[in-house]
Motif scaffolding. Structure first.
Motif, PDB file in Angstrom:
ATOM      1  N   GLN A  36       3.349 -21.669 -54.240  1.00  0.00           N
ATOM      2  CA  GLN A  36       2.707 -22.698 -55.053  1.00  0.00           C
ATOM      3  C   GLN A  36       2.668 -22.256 -56.516  1.00  0.00           C
ATOM      4  OE1 GLN A  36      -1.207 -23.307 -53.383  1.00  0.00           O
ATOM      5  NE2 GLN A  36      -0.462 -24.779 -51.876  1.00  0.00           N
ATOM      6  N   TYR A  37       2.414 -23.214 -57.390  1.00  0.00           N
ATOM      7  CA  TYR A  37       2.223 -22.886 -58.797  1.00  0.00           C
ATOM      8  C   TYR A  37       0.760 -22.508 -59.023  1.00  0.00           C
ATOM      9  CZ  TYR A  37       6.891 -24.143 -60.308  1.00  0.00           C
ATOM     10  OH  TYR A  37       8.249 -24.146 -60.488  1.00  0.00           O
ATOM     11  N   SER A  38       0.565 -21.362 -59.659  1.00  0.00           N
ATOM     12  CA  SER A  38      -0.765 -20.784 -59.824  1.00  0.00           C
ATOM     13  C   SER A  38      -1.006 -20.438 -61.288  1.00  0.00           C
ATOM     14  CB  SER A  38      -0.884 -19.512 -58.972  1.00  0.00           C
ATOM     15  OG  SER A  38      -0.499 -19.743 -57.634  1.00  0.00           O
ATOM     16  N   TYR A  52       1.302 -21.865 -65.828  1.00  0.00           N
ATOM     17  CA  TYR A  52       1.373 -22.046 -64.382  1.00  0.00           C
ATOM     18  C   TYR A  52       2.754 -21.596 -63.908  1.00  0.00           C
ATOM     19  CZ  TYR A  52      -3.075 -24.414 -63.750  1.00  0.00           C
ATOM     20  OH  TYR A  52      -4.413 -24.693 -63.675  1.00  0.00           O
ATOM     21  N   PHE A  53       2.776 -20.516 -63.113  1.00  0.00           N
ATOM     22  CA  PHE A  53       4.016 -19.954 -62.590  1.00  0.00           C
ATOM     23  C   PHE A  53       4.008 -20.053 -61.067  1.00  0.00           C
ATOM     24  CE2 PHE A  53       4.356 -16.720 -66.329  1.00  0.00           C
ATOM     25  CZ  PHE A  53       4.712 -17.754 -67.176  1.00  0.00           C
ATOM     26  N   GLN A  54       5.191 -20.014 -60.493  1.00  0.00           N
ATOM     27  CA  GLN A  54       5.312 -20.011 -59.032  1.00  0.00           C
ATOM     28  C   GLN A  54       5.001 -18.618 -58.498  1.00  0.00           C
ATOM     29  OE1 GLN A  54       8.782 -21.864 -56.857  1.00  0.00           O
ATOM     30  NE2 GLN A  54       9.175 -19.727 -56.356  1.00  0.00           N
ATOM     31  N   TRP A  55       4.201 -18.581 -57.426  1.00  0.00           N
ATOM     32  CA  TRP A  55       3.882 -17.295 -56.792  1.00  0.00           C
ATOM     33  C   TRP A  55       5.026 -16.931 -55.844  1.00  0.00           C
ATOM     34  CZ3 TRP A  55      -1.008 -16.254 -53.272  1.00  0.00           C
ATOM     35  CH2 TRP A  55      -1.012 -14.897 -52.921  1.00  0.00           C
ATOM     36  N   TYR A 131       6.117 -11.010 -64.060  1.00  0.00           N
ATOM     37  CA  TYR A 131       6.824 -12.275 -63.877  1.00  0.00           C
ATOM     38  C   TYR A 131       8.242 -12.179 -64.416  1.00  0.00           C
ATOM     39  CZ  TYR A 131       5.971 -13.403 -68.831  1.00  0.00           C
ATOM     40  OH  TYR A 131       5.944 -13.395 -70.200  1.00  0.00           O
ATOM     41  N   SER A 144       8.177 -17.356 -62.442  1.00  0.00           N
ATOM     42  CA  SER A 144       7.537 -16.970 -61.188  1.00  0.00           C
ATOM     43  C   SER A 144       6.999 -15.545 -61.288  1.00  0.00           C
ATOM     44  CB  SER A 144       8.533 -17.083 -60.028  1.00  0.00           C
ATOM     45  OG  SER A 144       9.715 -16.338 -60.309  1.00  0.00           O
TER      46      SER A 144
END
Length: 217
Positions: A36-38, A52-55, A131, A144
């Motif tokens: 998800q994007y966190s 907001y990056f993808q985990w 990231y 991410s």
């Protein structure tokens, strides 16, 4: 291992080292899971900024079609040696704000047990993260991240790795891309920056939920 985490309260940075950044509270908090994007804090234009990056970190050099194999975790023992972690550790460090997280443990007779860990005061804190940026076929960029993890020295949970939670007075140094790498290496060896409360989570089965709903009606 860390299965998900929550962020529903207010994150307050340390008093020093964060002149460009104030308290953080998401308009919509929630529970965040892998892929998800966190919310993440990164260093841009000489200040901390919320992104907001993808985990699940996808490295810049990953081949097309393999982007779903992102690394959710980066063990501190491999951070300086693993090809996927080396450059992000030097250039792209981030902070992941949270106020609690969930771990799942396998039971001897099968199934899983779930626990929630949170600070006794309910305060927000930050995981250490790294990231990377990956270019899609259409030219758009995927940002991410991976969470740094460390061995767990507690006897009952030795086989479960835990996320690296940074002391607040270290967060600015971790985020700053100009921090000397010798200091970064020392940061990776620090004990967790906060002592956590552990609470077992009982998830209702379908029949239990129906009985609960009936009793509450």
């Amino acid at each position: 291992m860390l299965a998900s985490y929550t962020f529903n309260t207010t994150y307050r940075p340390a008093q020093q080292g964060w002149k460009q950044f104030h308290n953080l509270r998401l308009l919509e908090g929630g529970q965040f899971e892998p892929n998800q994007y966190s919310p993440d804090l990164v260093w841009e234009y000489q200040q901390a900024r919320l992104k907001y990056f993808q985990w699940g970190m996808v490295s810049a050099w990953v081949k097309k079609g393999e982007e779903k194999k992102g690394k959710k975790f980066a063990p501190i023992e491999m951070a300086f040696s693993h090809p996927q972690f080396q450059l992000p550790l030097r250039r792209n460090r981030c902070l992941i704000p949270a106020d609690g997280y969930y771990v799942e443990l396998g039971k001897k007779n099968g199934g899983m047990e779930k626990y929630k860990l949170s600070s006794p005061q309910g305060d927000g804190f930050c995981f250490a993260g790294i990231y990377d940026t990956w270019k899609r076929a259409d030219g758009s960029l995927l940002y991410s991240f991976a969470v740094l993890t460390q061995p767990n020295k507690e006897q009952a949970y030795k086989h479960i790795r835990k996320p690296l939670i940074l002391p607040k007075n270290i967060e600015a140094a971790w985020l700053n891309p100009y921090t000397d790498m010798n200091k970064v290496q020392k940061i990776l060896q620090l004990p967790s920056g906060i002592r956590m409360n552990v609470q077992r989570v009982h998830e209702l089965k379908l029949q239990e939920k129906q009985n609960w709903d009936h009793a509450a009606a």
